[in-house]
Design a protein around this motif. Structure first.
Motif, PDB file in Angstrom:
ATOM      1  N   ARG A  87       1.125  -1.291  -0.101  1.00  0.00           N
ATOM      2  CA  ARG A  87      -0.011  -0.245  -0.177  1.00  0.00           C
ATOM      3  C   ARG A  87       0.809   1.812   0.266  1.00  0.00           C
ATOM      4  O   ARG A  87       0.399   2.505   0.775  1.00  0.00           O
ATOM      5  N   GLU A 138      -7.375  -5.759  -5.281  1.00  0.00           N
ATOM      6  CA  GLU A 138      -8.312  -4.519  -3.991  1.00  0.00           C
ATOM      7  C   GLU A 138      -7.344  -3.634  -2.898  1.00  0.00           C
ATOM      8  O   GLU A 138      -7.871  -2.631  -2.786  1.00  0.00           O
ATOM      9  N   ASN A 139      -6.579  -3.687  -3.604  1.00  0.00           N
ATOM     10  CA  ASN A 139      -4.841  -2.631  -3.137  1.00  0.00           C
ATOM     11  C   ASN A 139      -5.102  -1.414  -3.420  1.00  0.00           C
ATOM     12  O   ASN A 139      -5.433  -0.519  -3.670  1.00  0.00           O
ATOM     13  N   ARG A 142      -7.623   0.212  -5.491  1.00  0.00           N
ATOM     14  CA  ARG A 142      -9.323   0.839  -5.605  1.00  0.00           C
ATOM     15  C   ARG A 142      -8.410   1.049  -4.320  1.00  0.00           C
ATOM     16  O   ARG A 142      -9.967   2.045  -3.959  1.00  0.00           O
ATOM     17  N   ALA A 143      -7.987   1.783  -3.704  1.00  0.00           N
ATOM     18  CA  ALA A 143      -7.484   2.769  -2.007  1.00  0.00           C
ATOM     19  C   ALA A 143      -7.246   3.196  -3.062  1.00  0.00           C
ATOM     20  O   ALA A 143      -6.524   4.658  -2.815  1.00  0.00           O
ATOM     21  N   PHE A 144      -6.207   3.784  -4.277  1.00  0.00           N
ATOM     22  CA  PHE A 144      -5.468   4.415  -5.253  1.00  0.00           C
ATOM     23  C   PHE A 144      -6.185   5.313  -6.315  1.00  0.00           C
ATOM     24  O   PHE A 144      -5.582   4.867  -7.759  1.00  0.00           O
ATOM     25  N   TRP A 171     -14.458   2.467  -6.542  1.00  0.00           N
ATOM     26  CA  TRP A 171     -14.433   3.422  -5.717  1.00  0.00           C
ATOM     27  C   TRP A 171     -15.438   4.852  -5.415  1.00  0.00           C
ATOM     28  O   TRP A 171     -16.311   4.863  -6.171  1.00  0.00           O
TER      29      TRP A 171
END
Length: 188
Positions: A94, A162-163, A165-167, A182
């Motif tokens: 991350r 999945e990670n 999608r945080a960016f 998102w």
């Protein structure tokens, strides 16, 4: 009223590519094709157009609105495990140092140093900022008195997606929102 898509240069009209199940091929990096590739795939009947920009391209005999979202006609099964790359390592972790948590000046660190027989594998490499990497030096985290936030592991492609999608990217065309998961309010 003049629509902003009409003045866009075609090169600023990328196409979001969805798999045959209407999920993005990739979140990070986002599965985008240049308009030329998308138009070629339409003419080869490999994709279905889901949504279009207002912008058109023309030839002497035809005109076509540029596709903003397309879906593959044949499902592409993602590989179970991604390639070991610096980018994928940072994404797994991350984009944060696994010793102090900073997102700045990232490098990668061999948990068991190469000088002690450590190898460059998913299970032995972690993201580290340059100061933590320098502090740890050629020692193991235990020898250096440093704790890892997350033990290194071999991620699946799904875990990296999945990670990712945080960016979210800096720009998402409004026609893409129905296909991406998102929090759109985070993007405003």
């Amino acid at each position: 009223m003049f629509h902003p898509d009409l003045i866009r240069h075609p090169d600023s009209c990328p196409t979001l590519v969805l798999n045959a199940d209407y999920t993005p091929l990739s979140y990070y990096p986002l599965s985008l094709w240049p308009w030329q590739t998308a138009v070629k795939a339409v003419f080869l009947e490999r994709v279905d157009i889901v949504s279009c920009y207002e912008r058109e391209v023309r030839s002497p005999s035809s005109r076509m609105k540029l596709p903003s979202v397309i879906a593959l006609r044949q499902y592409v099964r993602p590989s179970e495990h991604p390639a070991f790359t610096r980018f994928n390592l940072f994404l797994r972790d991350r984009f944060a140092c696994q010793y102090c948590g900073t997102p700045k000046d990232l490098t990668f660190d061999h948990v068991v140093p190469r000088a002690q027989g450590g190898r460059t594998t998913w299970e032995n490499v972690s993201t580290a900022c340059a100061p933590c990497n320098l502090k740890k030096g050629g020692r193991t985290p235990k020898q250096a008195g440093m704790a890892l936030h997350l033990q290194p592991f071999r991620p699946t492609s799904w875990q990296l997606q999945e990670n990712g999608r945080a960016f979210p990217p800096n720009h998402l065309h409004e026609s893409w929102h129905d296909w991406l998961y998102w929090d759109v309010e985070l993007l405003a």
